[in-house]
Design an enzyme around this catalytic site. Structure first.
Site, PDB file in Angstrom:
ATOM      1  N   ASP A 269       3.444  -4.029  -0.717  1.00 44.93           N
ATOM      2  CA  ASP A 269       2.684  -4.042   0.536  1.00 44.93           C
ATOM      3  C   ASP A 269       3.374  -5.039   1.464  1.00 44.93           C
ATOM      4  O   ASP A 269       4.217  -5.827   1.021  1.00 44.93           O
ATOM      5  CB  ASP A 269       1.231  -4.475   0.257  1.00 44.93           C
ATOM      6  CG  ASP A 269       0.383  -4.556   1.528  1.00 44.93           C
ATOM      7  OD1 ASP A 269       0.516  -3.680   2.394  1.00 44.93           O
ATOM      8  OD2 ASP A 269      -0.400  -5.529   1.670  1.00 44.93           O
ATOM      9  N   SER A 270       2.945  -5.032   2.728  1.00 38.78           N
ATOM     10  CA  SER A 270       3.478  -6.030   3.657  1.00 38.78           C
ATOM     11  C   SER A 270       3.031  -7.434   3.263  1.00 38.78           C
ATOM     12  O   SER A 270       3.608  -8.419   3.699  1.00 38.78           O
ATOM     13  CB  SER A 270       2.958  -5.736   5.068  1.00 38.78           C
ATOM     14  OG  SER A 270       1.546  -5.839   5.077  1.00 38.78           O
TER      15      SER A 270
HETATM   16  N1  DGL Z   1      -1.788  -3.543   4.216  1.00 36.36           N
HETATM   17  C1  DGL Z   1      -1.181  -2.724   5.159  1.00 36.36           C
HETATM   18  C2  DGL Z   1      -1.770  -1.371   5.341  1.00 36.36           C
HETATM   19  O1  DGL Z   1      -2.373  -0.869   4.434  1.00 36.36           O
HETATM   20  C3  DGL Z   1      -0.415  -3.271   6.306  1.00 36.36           C
HETATM   21  C4  DGL Z   1      -1.039  -4.299   7.150  1.00 36.36           C
HETATM   22  C5  DGL Z   1      -0.022  -4.862   8.093  1.00 36.36           C
HETATM   23  O2  DGL Z   1       0.952  -5.423   7.597  1.00 36.36           O
HETATM   24  O3  DGL Z   1      -0.190  -4.710   9.303  1.00 36.36           O
HETATM   25  O4  DGL Z   1      -1.641  -0.753   6.369  1.00 36.36           O
END
Ligand code: DGL
Length: 254
Positions: free
Chosen positions: A6-7
């Site tokens: 994930d980010s």
């Molecule tokens: N957790 C992420 C998602 O599901 C990304 C959030 C982000 O980095 O903006 O979209």
């Protein structure tokens, strides 16, 4: 070994669900904290990051990869599937279909990042599965930052959440889809604030992570990937950012 990325720490909400059904597995989790948030980044930028992380996870032994990020799924999963045909990728899908089946008002709220909301993948899902529902969308402004700071309750979290969910509640949504993996950590705050905005109006919050975990299990069975590791549960945490911060978030969010 199951790779998850994930980010940031949001993907831990997906990991939590996966661990419930695969408790004895070996996991490797990558948080791209140095490049978080992904929400406003370009598609090309996210594809480049997703490739780098995929190479890293495969190098560490991942046999299957969960893209535990809606934004990265929307931007990059089709490219990853083309470029790494030997690796199964499991992505996130905003839960518009169950929401369309469960809503009583016919109005669904979707909270996600700007990147997810404008992606073809999301728009296609919405048109296909919720053609008769009214879908009201909003970005979860500041939600990712709250979770990355470990701030998942209290006044600051409530004030931030209120701004993004008020338009959904006021539009009459009775079902809210969490279209970003960071947001489930704010479920209690969302419920509390929703009750303050419209007392007695119960809100159904849908997180797609349990369905994603079940889908992972199905794909593992199809691909003959073992569902437990001989050494039992283990998780390796990796990040492009601060590892101590990730470890402490893992302790708090897991
Ligand atoms: N957790 C992420 C998602 O599901 C990304 C959030 C982000 O980095 O903006 O979209």
């Amino acid at each position: 070994m199951i790779g998850i990325f994930d980010s940031g720490a949001g993907g831990l909400s997906v990991f939590k669900e996966i661990r419930k059904i695969l408790p004895d597995h070996h996991y490797i989790y990558y948080s791209d904290s140095a490049h978080c948030p992904y929400g406003e980044k370009t598609r090309d930028y996210i594809i480049t990051r997703a490739r780098t992380i995929t190479d890293f996870l495969i190098d560490k032994g991942a046999e299957i990869i969960v893209v535990a990020c809606n934004t990265a799924t929307a931007a990059a999963i089709s490219t990853l599937r083309k470029e790494y045909p030997h690796i199964p990728f499991i992505g996130m899908e905003p839960a518009v279909k169950p929401a369309a089946m469960q809503t009583r008002t016919g109005i669904i709220g979707v909270l996600a990042t700007a990147g997810t909301l404008k992606a073809e993948k999301y728009i296609g899902t919405k048109d296909r599965f919720a053609p008769d529902a009214e879908v009201v969308e909003h970005t979860g402004d500041g939600f990712v930052e709250l979770v990355e700071q470990g701030c998942i309750s209290g006044e600051e979290a409530e004030n931030t959440v209120r701004k993004s969910i008020a338009p959904l509640i006021e539009a009459g949504a009775d079902t809210i889809v969490l279209g970003c993996t960071h947001y489930p950590f704010l479920t209690e705050v969302i419920k509390k604030v929703a009750e303050e905005i419209k007392p007695g109006h119960s809100i159904n919050i849908i997180d797609p992570a349990p369905a994603v975990a079940r889908h992972l299990l199905t794909v593992m069975a199809e691909r003959d990937i073992a569902t437990n590791s001989p050494e039992g549960f283990n998780i390796e945490l990796h990040t492009s950012g601060d590892i101590e911060k990730l470890k402490s978030l893992y302790g708090k969010l897991k």
